[in-house]
Motif scaffolding. Structure first.
Motif, short mmCIF file in Angstrom:
data_model
loop_
_atom_site.label_atom_id
_atom_site.label_comp_id
_atom_site.label_asym_id
_atom_site.label_seq_id
_atom_site.Cartn_x
_atom_site.Cartn_y
_atom_site.Cartn_z
N SER A 32 0.87 -1.53 0.11
CA SER A 32 0.06 0.32 -0.16
C SER A 32 1.40 1.40 0.22
O SER A 32 2.14 1.43 1.17
CB SER A 32 -1.01 -0.01 1.41
OG SER A 32 -1.54 -1.35 1.26
N GLY A 33 -0.22 2.33 -0.37
CA GLY A 33 1.48 3.40 -1.15
C GLY A 33 1.87 2.95 -1.40
O GLY A 33 3.43 4.18 -1.52
N SER A 34 2.69 2.73 -2.50
CA SER A 34 3.90 2.04 -3.04
C SER A 34 3.59 2.74 -4.60
O SER A 34 4.65 3.22 -5.40
CB SER A 34 4.59 0.70 -3.51
OG SER A 34 3.13 0.29 -4.10
N ALA A 80 7.56 7.01 3.09
CA ALA A 80 7.11 7.64 2.05
C ALA A 80 5.60 7.04 2.10
O ALA A 80 4.96 7.38 1.09
CB ALA A 80 7.66 6.89 0.86
N ARG A 81 5.59 5.69 1.75
CA ARG A 81 3.68 5.45 1.90
C ARG A 81 3.06 5.62 3.06
O ARG A 81 2.14 5.98 1.99
CB ARG A 81 3.97 3.53 2.07
CG ARG A 81 5.15 2.92 0.82
CD ARG A 81 4.78 1.07 0.74
NE ARG A 81 5.11 0.77 2.32
CZ ARG A 81 5.16 0.42 2.96
NH1 ARG A 81 3.49 0.00 2.97
NH2 ARG A 81 5.87 -0.43 3.70
N LEU A 82 3.69 5.83 3.97
CA LEU A 82 2.45 6.51 5.47
C LEU A 82 1.93 8.50 4.29
O LEU A 82 0.73 8.59 3.85
CB LEU A 82 2.89 6.92 6.24
CG LEU A 82 2.61 5.28 7.12
CD1 LEU A 82 3.94 5.09 8.23
CD2 LEU A 82 1.61 4.86 7.45
N THR A 100 -1.90 11.99 2.82
CA THR A 100 -1.95 13.25 1.65
C THR A 100 -3.24 12.58 1.03
O THR A 100 -4.11 13.81 0.51
CB THR A 100 -0.62 13.47 0.72
OG1 THR A 100 0.69 13.87 1.60
CG2 THR A 100 -1.21 14.90 -0.04
N GLU A 101 -3.52 11.73 0.29
CA GLU A 101 -4.48 11.31 -0.81
C GLU A 101 -5.48 11.02 -0.01
O GLU A 101 -6.61 11.95 -0.24
CB GLU A 101 -3.98 9.33 -1.31
CG GLU A 101 -5.33 9.54 -1.93
CD GLU A 101 -5.18 7.40 -2.24
OE1 GLU A 101 -5.89 6.81 -1.89
OE2 GLU A 101 -3.53 7.34 -2.21
N LEU A 102 -6.23 10.81 1.46
CA LEU A 102 -6.78 10.38 1.94
C LEU A 102 -7.57 12.20 2.93
O LEU A 102 -7.85 12.47 3.53
CB LEU A 102 -6.66 9.77 3.47
CG LEU A 102 -6.77 8.14 2.76
CD1 LEU A 102 -6.18 7.35 4.24
CD2 LEU A 102 -7.98 7.79 1.35
N THR A 112 10.46 3.80 -5.27
CA THR A 112 9.73 4.41 -5.91
C THR A 112 9.28 5.52 -4.40
O THR A 112 9.14 6.68 -4.71
CB THR A 112 8.45 4.59 -6.35
OG1 THR A 112 7.68 4.31 -5.08
CG2 THR A 112 7.95 3.52 -6.73
N SER A 113 10.21 4.90 -3.23
CA SER A 113 10.34 6.21 -2.57
C SER A 113 11.11 7.72 -2.20
O SER A 113 10.03 8.61 -2.07
CB SER A 113 11.73 5.81 -0.62
OG SER A 113 11.40 3.95 -1.16
N ASP A 114 11.66 8.24 -3.62
CA ASP A 114 12.40 9.24 -3.94
C ASP A 114 12.02 9.57 -5.43
O ASP A 114 12.54 10.92 -5.57
CB ASP A 114 14.11 9.41 -3.90
CG ASP A 114 13.92 9.10 -2.14
OD1 ASP A 114 13.23 9.64 -1.48
OD2 ASP A 114 15.68 8.09 -2.44
N LEU A 115 10.91 8.96 -5.89
CA LEU A 115 10.72 9.64 -6.95
C LEU A 115 9.34 10.05 -7.01
O LEU A 115 7.89 9.51 -6.35
CB LEU A 115 10.41 8.05 -7.90
CG LEU A 115 11.82 7.59 -8.44
CD1 LEU A 115 11.51 6.09 -9.69
CD2 LEU A 115 12.74 8.25 -8.95
#
Length: 234
Positions: free
Chosen positions: A15-17, A159-161, A166-168, A209-212
């Protein structure tokens, strides 16, 4: 499943990746079909609750899902989800569903049924559009292990959190991140009991994707697809 005119791109990840947004954008760029398998589990959860099924009753949950009249859109520009003619695209993204979906997703009989449907959709849509991008948690290993391209999108927990918060909630404040933590960490922990999606299986490429940015992640996946297919990027 695959044929000479059918390209299957399988993307897994926690989740969040970014796997849903990335997979959808990649499918759009390539003009392929798109399959959000996570939406199928969410729809199954919504359907069980709508039918007043106790989610702890595994046998009844499985029977209810087998009878679920699901229609899932595979156009990346408008991937809607309907159950019994009801558009559930918005309801399945609510916190109510997010906090309960693991109870359905960890039911092995449910997984067997939805995997069967996923394979059918991948074959049908892929042949219609020349290719399909399918994303979830076990696409690269169980649903479509013979995919032409197999990618695991990964990102740090931080990053995922931040992304899901931000999405929610609109931002990644400390309070919002903590409010989101259970949905991310607990669900990944629960789902990992029936699916492996935190580490790449042999033959699966990991993209961190942490820094992308989203666009950077999309470009990285498109590069990998071109490489695996032996093509030159347009």
């Amino acid at each position: 499943m695959n044929g000479p005119d059918l390209v299957v791109v399988a993307i897994d990840g926690p989740s969040g990746s970014g796997k849903s947004s990335v997979a959808r954008a990649v499918a759009s760029r390539l003009r392929y079909g798109y399959l959000d398998t996570g939406a199928m589990y969410r729809a199954a959860t919504w359907w069980c609750l709508d039918q007043h099924v106790d989610l702890t009753d595994g046998e009844r949950v499985a029977a209810t899902v087998r009878a679920m009249p699901l229609t899932i859109g595979t156009d990346p520009e408008s991937p809607g989800v309907e159950v019994g003619g009801t558009d559930v695209s918005v309801p399945i993204r609510t916190t109510e569903i997010s906090t309960q979906v693991s109870a359905v997703a960890t039911n092995l009989e449910v997984r067997a049924e939805l995997r069967r449907r996923q394979r059918e959709i991948i074959g049908l849509v892929g042949r219609e559009r020349g290719g399909v991008v399918a994303e979830g948690r076990d696409i690269t290993t169980v649903v479509a292990p013979d995919s032409d391209v197999r990618i695991l999108l990964y990102a740090s927990e931080e990053a995922r959190l931040a992304r899901r918060s931000t999405e929610l909630h609109g931002n990644a404040s400390t309070a919002n991140v903590e409010a989101t933590r259970d949905q991310i960490v607990r669900r990944d922990r629960d789902d990992s009991t029936v699916s492996s999606f935190m580490q790449a299986a042999p033959g699966v490429t990991t993209i961190d994707t942490s820094d992308l940015t989203l666009q950077g992640s999309v470009e990285a996946v498109l590069d990998q697809i071109a490489s695996d297919l032996g093509r030159i990027r347009d």
